[in-house]
Design a protein around this motif. Structure first.
Motif, mmCIF file in Angstrom:
data_model
loop_
_atom_site.group_PDB
_atom_site.id
_atom_site.type_symbol
_atom_site.label_atom_id
_atom_site.label_comp_id
_atom_site.label_asym_id
_atom_site.label_seq_id
_atom_site.Cartn_x
_atom_site.Cartn_y
_atom_site.Cartn_z
ATOM 1 N N GLY A 118 0.797 -1.222 0.000
ATOM 2 C CA GLY A 118 0.000 0.000 0.000
ATOM 3 C C GLY A 118 0.831 1.273 0.000
ATOM 4 N N GLY A 119 2.154 1.126 -0.080
ATOM 5 C CA GLY A 119 3.024 2.296 -0.182
ATOM 6 C C GLY A 119 3.262 3.023 1.125
ATOM 7 N N VAL A 120 3.031 2.358 2.254
ATOM 8 C CA VAL A 120 3.256 2.977 3.563
ATOM 9 C C VAL A 120 4.748 2.908 3.904
ATOM 10 N N ASP A 121 5.326 4.014 4.316
ATOM 11 C CA ASP A 121 6.760 4.058 4.626
ATOM 12 C C ASP A 121 7.055 3.924 6.115
ATOM 13 N N ASN A 122 6.153 4.454 6.950
ATOM 14 C CA ASN A 122 6.381 4.457 8.392
ATOM 15 C C ASN A 122 5.133 3.992 9.130
ATOM 16 N N VAL A 123 5.338 3.365 10.288
ATOM 17 C CA VAL A 123 4.220 2.940 11.126
ATOM 18 C C VAL A 123 4.391 3.529 12.519
ATOM 19 N N ASP A 124 3.270 3.788 13.167
ATOM 20 C CA ASP A 124 3.277 4.366 14.510
ATOM 21 C C ASP A 124 2.923 3.255 15.500
ATOM 22 N N MET A 125 3.930 2.813 16.271
ATOM 23 C CA MET A 125 3.754 1.682 17.165
ATOM 24 C C MET A 125 3.646 2.149 18.615
ATOM 25 N N ILE A 126 2.957 1.350 19.432
ATOM 26 C CA ILE A 126 2.882 1.645 20.864
ATOM 27 C C ILE A 126 4.259 1.387 21.484
ATOM 28 N N TYR A 127 4.790 2.396 22.156
ATOM 29 C CA TYR A 127 6.097 2.278 22.793
ATOM 30 C C TYR A 127 6.015 1.337 23.989
ATOM 31 N N ASN A 128 6.986 0.439 24.092
ATOM 32 C CA ASN A 128 7.137 -0.373 25.297
ATOM 33 C C ASN A 128 8.593 -0.830 25.380
ATOM 34 N N GLU A 129 9.008 -1.201 26.580
ATOM 35 C CA GLU A 129 10.413 -1.531 26.812
ATOM 36 C C GLU A 129 10.857 -2.773 26.040
ATOM 37 N N LYS A 130 9.969 -3.738 25.886
ATOM 38 C CA LYS A 130 10.353 -4.965 25.177
ATOM 39 C C LYS A 130 10.668 -4.664 23.719
ATOM 40 N N LEU A 131 9.799 -3.908 23.075
ATOM 41 C CA LEU A 131 10.044 -3.524 21.681
ATOM 42 C C LEU A 131 11.345 -2.726 21.572
ATOM 43 N N MET A 132 11.562 -1.798 22.510
ATOM 44 C CA MET A 132 12.774 -0.984 22.469
ATOM 45 C C MET A 132 14.023 -1.844 22.614
#
Length: 292
Positions: A57-71
């Motif tokens: 779909g041509g999406v370049d960036n996504v807005d994810m919920i911040y959390n320590e595990k992902l970081m």
């Protein structure tokens, strides 16, 4: 927190069996070829399928919920883009530092900034308001606009916009003792970047030795490099001519609070002592937050 879609896909593919706690913070709207508008609602888990659809779909960036595990996974795989914080501070330390920077920056042409390496939310029912974004500069106006909405027990992962070491060395072919100067200054750079990852002395949590050491041997460009790199420390090699000393004076004129360290007689058999001195100089300030 905003993440390049490719980064999210690469991370998911690298750890296919792990629960990476990747979920969309805000609803994503996109369109696949030959279809109408599609959406992935806030809270939807990121998967290989959703990543593939968003790419189509041509999406370049996504807005994810911040959390320590992902970081932790982002820092592991993309350590330059997602650095460890320089430090973690309390609400009151945050308030004091931002207020102090406002006054300190009036006294120097270098404008020091505090950058958030966590994301702060305010939840009201199912609605989430982002008060501070990951990677956002938090200045005096911003902070005073939102601080009444933040729990005073909140702690903040932060870094500052100064990072890295300039090794300022005299490598002129002309002049006396060129070979001696060359080897001394080569030892200086090697001492910083040639360390094993298992070594116990770390200059700073957000310091990456492979990318954060810059050599400058031309005095006419020192100030420009100091400004461009936003270096935190200038490490000065042995035996400087008047031209090199004048270059250092220009940096001091530009930045009243610049950090310098003179490196002499480095013992390669006992580098820990030298690196402890570098660490102390790198992490020390030529101002006191408590004075403002």
């Amino acid at each position: 927190m905003h993440i390049p879609l490719k980064t999210a896909i690469d991370l998911f593919n690298e750890y296919p069996g792990q629960n990476l706690s990747m979920a969309f913070l805000s609803t994503v709207r996109f369109q696949l070829p030959g279809t109408g508008q599609m959406l992935l609602r806030s809270g939807t888990r990121f998967t290989a399928e959703t990543g593939n659809m968003l790419a189509q779909g041509g999406v370049d960036n996504v807005d994810m919920i911040y959390n320590e595990k992902l970081m932790s996974y982002l820092r592991k795989e993309f350590k330059d883009q997602y650095r460890l914080p320089y430090e973690q501070i309390s609400f009151f330390q945050m308030d004091k530092t931002i207020s102090a920077f406002k006054e300190i920056n009036k006294k120097s042409m270098r404008q020091r900034k505090l950058i958030s390496l966590s994301e702060i939310y305010k939840k009201e029912g199912s609605a989430i308001t982002v008060l501070i974004e990951y990677g956002e500069e938090v200045d005096f106006a911003k902070w005073n606009n939102i601080k009444t909405k933040i729990d005073k027990k909140q702690r903040f992962d932060v870094k500052y916009d100064e990072n890295g070491i300039i090794v300022f060395v005299d490598l002129r072919p002309e002049g006396e003792n060129y070979l001696q100067r060359f080897y001394k200054n080569s030892d200086l750079v090697t001492s910083l970047v040639g360390r094993k990852t298992s070594d116990s002395i770390r200059i700073s949590p957000d310091f990456i030795r492979e990318t954060d050491v810059y050599t400058v041997d031309d005095p006419t460009v020192l100030l420009d490099e100091y400004i461009k790199k936003k270096a935190r420390l200038i490490l000065i090699g042995d035996t400087l001519s008047p031209d090199y000393k004048n270059a250092l004076a220009k940096v001091k004129t530009y930045d009243k609070f610049a950090r310098f360290m003179l490196a002499m007689n480095i013992d390669q058999r006992n580098l820990d002592s030298f690196l402890e001195q570098v660490k102390k100089s790198y992490c020390s300030d030529n101002f006191s937050i408590d004075d403002y």
